[in-house]
Write an enzyme that holds these catalytic residues in place. Structure first.
Site, PDB file in Angstrom:
ATOM      1  N   SER A 170       0.872  -1.188   0.000  1.00  0.00           N
ATOM      2  CA  SER A 170       0.000   0.000   0.000  1.00  0.00           C
ATOM      3  C   SER A 170       0.899   1.224   0.000  1.00  0.00           C
ATOM      4  O   SER A 170       2.059   1.155   0.420  1.00  0.00           O
ATOM      5  CB  SER A 170      -0.849   0.001   1.276  1.00  0.00           C
ATOM      6  OG  SER A 170      -1.423   1.278   1.489  1.00  0.00           O
ATOM      7  N   TYR A 196      -2.711  -0.995  10.424  1.00  0.00           N
ATOM      8  CA  TYR A 196      -2.624  -1.211   8.973  1.00  0.00           C
ATOM      9  C   TYR A 196      -1.296  -0.680   8.415  1.00  0.00           C
ATOM     10  O   TYR A 196      -0.582  -1.385   7.690  1.00  0.00           O
ATOM     11  CB  TYR A 196      -3.811  -0.528   8.286  1.00  0.00           C
ATOM     12  CG  TYR A 196      -3.899  -0.771   6.804  1.00  0.00           C
ATOM     13  CD1 TYR A 196      -4.490  -1.921   6.313  1.00  0.00           C
ATOM     14  CD2 TYR A 196      -3.405   0.163   5.891  1.00  0.00           C
ATOM     15  CE1 TYR A 196      -4.590  -2.150   4.948  1.00  0.00           C
ATOM     16  CE2 TYR A 196      -3.495  -0.061   4.525  1.00  0.00           C
ATOM     17  CZ  TYR A 196      -4.090  -1.210   4.058  1.00  0.00           C
ATOM     18  OH  TYR A 196      -4.176  -1.429   2.706  1.00  0.00           O
TER      19      TYR A 196
HETATM   20  C1  BGC Z   1      -6.231   1.432   1.929  1.00  0.00           C
HETATM   21  C2  BGC Z   1      -7.394   2.268   1.435  1.00  0.00           C
HETATM   22  C3  BGC Z   1      -6.938   3.684   1.166  1.00  0.00           C
HETATM   23  C4  BGC Z   1      -5.682   3.735   0.329  1.00  0.00           C
HETATM   24  C5  BGC Z   1      -5.127   5.146   0.189  1.00  0.00           C
HETATM   25  C6  BGC Z   1      -5.107   1.561   0.951  1.00  0.00           C
HETATM   26  O1  BGC Z   1      -4.040   0.748   1.314  1.00  0.00           O
HETATM   27  O2  BGC Z   1      -6.638   0.081   2.090  1.00  0.00           O
HETATM   28  O3  BGC Z   1      -8.436   2.253   2.397  1.00  0.00           O
HETATM   29  O4  BGC Z   1      -7.973   4.392   0.496  1.00  0.00           O
HETATM   30  O5  BGC Z   1      -4.695   2.909   0.896  1.00  0.00           O
HETATM   31  O6  BGC Z   1      -5.088   5.844   1.400  1.00  0.00           O
END
Ligand code: BGC
Length: 271
Positions: free
Chosen positions: A156, A169
């Site tokens: 991410s 996360y």
């Molecule tokens: C998340 C999303 C988010 C995106 C940008 C992703 O890794 O799961 O919820 O919109 O990152 O912030």
């Protein structure tokens, strides 16, 4: 020339975790269209995973659903054993399964921390380890690829962008970054390639709140210099390329597919 000669992943066997919806679904379908047979892993949603299988079969590749919680070692081992049995090989593993359990930091529970770490980091560890074990045993299958195997971690933008309210996360994705690079360094001599795709805001169920109303979408655009949300298929195409020999000299890299979200958009005007 046979009609499917252009299929860049022809003959390869792939596994995609968390493939019943969102980015995983798009990756599984894209790999199938590119000629790979695909194990469609899901945590819970068998019915949706079944539809992904049907779509892959419609494009001429083989596929089956395997329900497994990737944070559980025995289930991961069983899934890879079944893949070997059904497909006879393991060439591409996409670590996509991921969850968000958001909470203000001082209210975050141990369960929320453990669930996110369990799927997002431990799950990627378990699937990557199993992949490497299979690739090692198999060696290079010259008829399908120059590499002995490819692992693609779905990370991410939050592997580098801190994220208030989502500490578990962001920590899991930061972990994925160095896990991926360290595995890549260790297994490169075996001709195993390990890379990440780091998506930004992509239109999927996980972030529906951020794009499903005009107000939310407008706010989201402040974070995206390219001024549009990404689509799951765009991650699918990046995954096909990273899994193919067209990217054979690339290992240990993170490819950001984010419309510039990591370009400090706050500095567009100012600084
Ligand atoms: C998340 C999303 C988010 C995106 C940008 C992703 O890794 O799961 O919820 O919109 O990152 O912030």
């Amino acid at each position: 020339m046979k009609t499917d000669d252009y299929k860049i992943l022809k003959g390869q066997k792939a596994l995609v975790s968390g493939a019943s919806s969102g980015i995983g679904r798009a990756i599984a379908i894209a790999l199938g269209r590119a000629g790979a047979d695909v194990v469609v892993n899901c945590g819970r949603n068998r019915a949706e995973a079944g539809k992904v299988v049907a779509e892959i079969e419609g494009s001429g590749s083989r596929a089956f659903v395997f329900q497994a919680d990737v944070s559980q070692e025995d289930q991961v081992l069983a899934m890879f054993a079944r893949m070997k049995e059904q497909f006879g090989a393991v060439d591409i593993v996409v670590n996509n399964a991921g969850v968000q359990k958001d909470a203000p930091f001082d209210q975050m529970t141990v369960e929320q921390w453990d669930q996110v770490m369990g799927i997002n980091l431990r799950g990627q560890f378990l699937c990557s380890r199993e992949a490497v074990r299979h690739f090692r045993r198999q060696g290079i299958r010259e008829e399908v690829s120059r590499a002995a195997g490819k692992i693609i971690c779905i990370s991410s933008v939050h592997e580098v962008i801190p994220w208030a309210g989502h500490v578990n996360y962001a920590a899991s994705k930061g972990g994925v970054m160095l896990m991926m690079k360290s595995i890549a360094q260790e297994v490169a001599p075996l001709r195993i390639r390990v890379n990440s795709i780091a998506p930004g805001a992509i239109r999927t169920p996980i972030n529906k709140e951020a794009w499903s109303t005009p107000e939310a979408y407008r706010d989201l655009m402040r974070l995206i210099p390219y001024k549009r949300i990404g689509e799951p298929e765009e991650i699918g195409r990046a995954a096909v390329w990273l899994a193919s020999d067209d990217s054979d000299y690339i290992t240990g890299a993170t490819i950001f597919v984010d419309g510039g979200m990591t370009l400090y958009p706050g500095f567009e005007a100012g600084g």
